[in-house]
Write a protein that holds these residues in place. Structure first.
Motif, mmCIF file in Angstrom:
data_model
loop_
_atom_site.group_PDB
_atom_site.id
_atom_site.type_symbol
_atom_site.label_atom_id
_atom_site.label_comp_id
_atom_site.label_asym_id
_atom_site.label_seq_id
_atom_site.Cartn_x
_atom_site.Cartn_y
_atom_site.Cartn_z
ATOM 1 N N SER A 174 -6.911 3.872 0.568
ATOM 2 C CA SER A 174 -7.045 2.400 0.513
ATOM 3 C C SER A 174 -7.426 1.949 1.601
ATOM 4 O O SER A 174 -7.289 0.697 1.789
ATOM 5 N N THR A 179 0.826 -1.181 -0.107
ATOM 6 C CA THR A 179 -0.053 -0.021 -0.054
ATOM 7 C C THR A 179 0.765 1.308 -0.037
ATOM 8 O O THR A 179 2.189 1.185 0.329
ATOM 9 N N SER A 217 -2.284 -0.160 -5.318
ATOM 10 C CA SER A 217 -2.380 0.832 -6.314
ATOM 11 C C SER A 217 -1.053 0.815 -7.155
ATOM 12 O O SER A 217 -0.345 -0.207 -6.842
#
Length: 595
Positions: free
Chosen positions: A18, A7, A229
């Motif tokens: 997120s 992350t 991501s």
């Protein structure tokens, strides 16, 4: 299965985009073990701490991207014999051989970033710097990967990459790449200040190359890397695949390249720096998508961006974000039409939401329906810019309705009210959507419209602008108009305000669609199947060999390796007395003596 969850500025921190969906994923797939590898964005995010982690989370490793202090970064210790520490500081410097390697790799990366037309989807009208005649985008991509992985291996073996990227040598290499024939016209105008700004950002984005996550008990031990991501978060996944063969899954609910283009940033950035950053992030996205075993965008709009950046359509699979529907169940199951003459807008107040166009549209609605009201429910975006925009919206409302000054509460004769969750009359999010008969979204920029899905869970009819994934989410259960068109927005709102039966039909259809596509359960089922699919397709990775002088490792070889027919059985080790000396030539014949 052991999942390495990567992350950037989100989970497990208490803030971040997120945070929610990663927490739902980890808790919902409790049969798997998760190791978290998290990059933090700000000191404030670090100070806010982590959310409470479930038992299936094994180890958590974090690293900040907001500081240049190497002592606080947890960087990988140098492995080679040539690196040394400068006295009085923690910055590592290279010996001559390592300096040459650094210059070679950074030159390759800089040449690809300075290539004309290097933006995602752009045409390379000039040949990349440093390449031969006829070289095109593929050659520039190869240069980028050579430079990126070369720098990663240098950092792994010797450390010291952050200090090298902030050195005068790095600036000179970038300057030469910008001035080389065939580079873009914009980057050729870069000044020393521009190059310093770009190297600072390059150091920040490439910081994951220098972390100590690539150990046997780190990313080498996971079965699958799942990047929450693209961008910096996916870099550790790239290295885990390159060093250890770990498959990489990339999920993007907000495409990093798109977010970079749309972001205005804090400080103003010059045109050359913007061009260099756009080219760099475009090249990085291309490599991430090329190496990923599977890419899961959150909607078709994000998918188009990924394919424009080079993602193979065969590896792209849309997985909608999972949202909690239970808190909206009571409202969605009632036949409550809310305020039949009231429009509701819910969200974060910022320029991208274009509340100014909404206010002008409501002025048209008010002239046609004098009893109509507009309730704007939400807080301004953090920082002074959000407060300034909210003040501007209030001023516009007061100007459009001079005889009925806009208030700060829902009562009275004020046609427009600015409220927040927790105010009188709006104790919760569900009550915000219950406050009106029609929910409006007026954005000019939107990714996945979360507020629109929440309104659908509540069974509300909606009027939205055609941006981002709005049409894909609505799917015919609401009215969609062009952005920046107050007249069209007003006409659509009036059509629903005057037709309660149509509002009821659209609201019921919207709720059914949301429950089918956008729930947490749907999201978890999708990733449960994807995890099993990727592991089934991944090649078996052999156990790492012990270091010289180290004894055998217990359980280093899986039991199935000894099942007959799966692997050739090794030759039995001969007894010391049965060995034939190398100088004795051929083995003795049947009648020969053993003496």
């Amino acid at each position: 299965m052991r999942i390495g969850l990567l992350t950037d500025g989100g989970y497990p921190y208490a803030t971040g985009e997120s945070r929610l969906w990663c927490d739902r994923l980890v808790r919902g797939l409790a049969q798997h073990e998760f190791d978290l590898f998290a990059l933090s964005r700000t000191a404030e995010q670090e100070a806010r701490g982590w959310v409470r982690l479930p038992a299936q989370v094994g180890q958590v490793r974090t690293a900040p991207l907001w500081t240049a202090d190497e002592e606080s970064l947890g960087l990988h210790a140098p492995r080679g014999p040539f690196s040394r520490l400068l006295t009085g500081g923690g910055a590592r410097t290279y010996a001559r051989r390592e300096r040459r390697r650094f210059a070679t790799h950074l030159t390759s990366l800089a040449a690809s970033v300075c290539t004309a037309g290097g933006e995602p989807g752009g045409a390379d009208t000039a040949r990349p710097a440093g390449t031969g005649d006829g070289a095109g985008p593929r050659a520039a991509d190869e240069q980028f990967t050579q430079g990126l992985y070369g720098l990663a291996e240098l950092a792994w073996e010797h450390g010291g990459l952050p200090a090298a990227l902030r050195s005068e040598t790095a600036v000179r290499i970038l300057e030469a790449a910008c001035r080389a024939p065939g580079t873009g016209r914009t980057v050729q105008t870069a000044t020393v200040a521009d190059l310093l700004a770009f190297t600072a950002e390059l150091d920040r984005v490439l910081r994951p190359l220098s972390l100590d996550w690539y150990e046997e008990d780190g990313l080498a031990a996971v079965d699958l890397c799942h990047a929450a991501s693209g961008g910096a978060a996916a870099l550790p996944g790239l290295l885990a695949k390159r060093f250890f063969g770990v498959p990489l899954l990339v999920t993007e609910y907000s495409v990093r390249v798109r977010a970079h283009y749309l972001s205005s940033g804090g400080a103003p950035v010059s045109a050359p720096v913007r061009a260099l950053l756009a080219n760099f992030h475009g090249r990085l996205a291309t490599e991430v998508y090329r190496q990923a075993a599977l890419i899961t965008p959150g909607n078709t709009h994000a998918r188009r961006w990924q394919e424009r950046c080079g993602a193979d359509p065969a590896k792209v699979r849309t997985v909608y974000p999972g949202m909690e529907s239970a808190r909206f169940a009571a409202l969605g199951e009632r036949e409550d039409d809310g305020g039949p003459d009231t429009l509701v807008w819910v969200g974060r107040i910022e320029p991208a939401k274009d509340l100014i166009a909404l206010l002008h549209a409501f002025a048209e609605v008010r002239r046609a329906e004098p009893d109509a009201r507009l309730r704007i429910i939400g807080a301004p975006a953090p920082g002074p810019a959000g407060a300034t925009y909210l003040a501007h919206c209030r001023a516009v409302a007061a100007e459009l309705f001079p005889d009925e000054a806009a208030g700060t509460h829902a009562g009275g004769e004020n046609p427009v009210s600015f409220e927040d969750i927790g105010d009188d009359g709006v104790p919760g999010l569900a009550q915000a959507y219950a406050a009106g008969g029609v929910v409006v979204l007026s954005s000019v920029v939107e990714g996945f419209p979360i507020s629109l899905v929440e309104a659908m869970f509540c069974g509300r009819a909606t009027v939205s602008t055609d941006v981002g994934a709005v049409v894909e989410v609505i799917g015919g259960t609401g009215l969609v108009v062009p952005p920046r068109n107050p007249r069209a927005l007003a006409d659509a709102c009036l059509a629903l305000l005057r037709d309660p039966e149509r509002r009821a039909r659209l609201g019921a259809a919207a709720r059914a669609r949301a429950l089918e596509l956008f729930t947490v359960e749907q999201n978890l089922a999708a990733f449960r199947g994807i995890y099993l699919e990727l592991i089934a397709q991944a090649p078996v990775r052999s156990a790492p060999r012990p270091e010289p002088g180290e004894g055998p490792r217990p359980f280093a070889t899986p039991p199935e390796a000894h099942v007959l027919g799966l692997r050739p059985e090794p030759e039995p080790e001969p007894h010391p007395g049965d060995r034939t000396p190398s100088w004795a030539g051929a083995a003795p014949g049947p009648g020969a003596s053993d003496a």
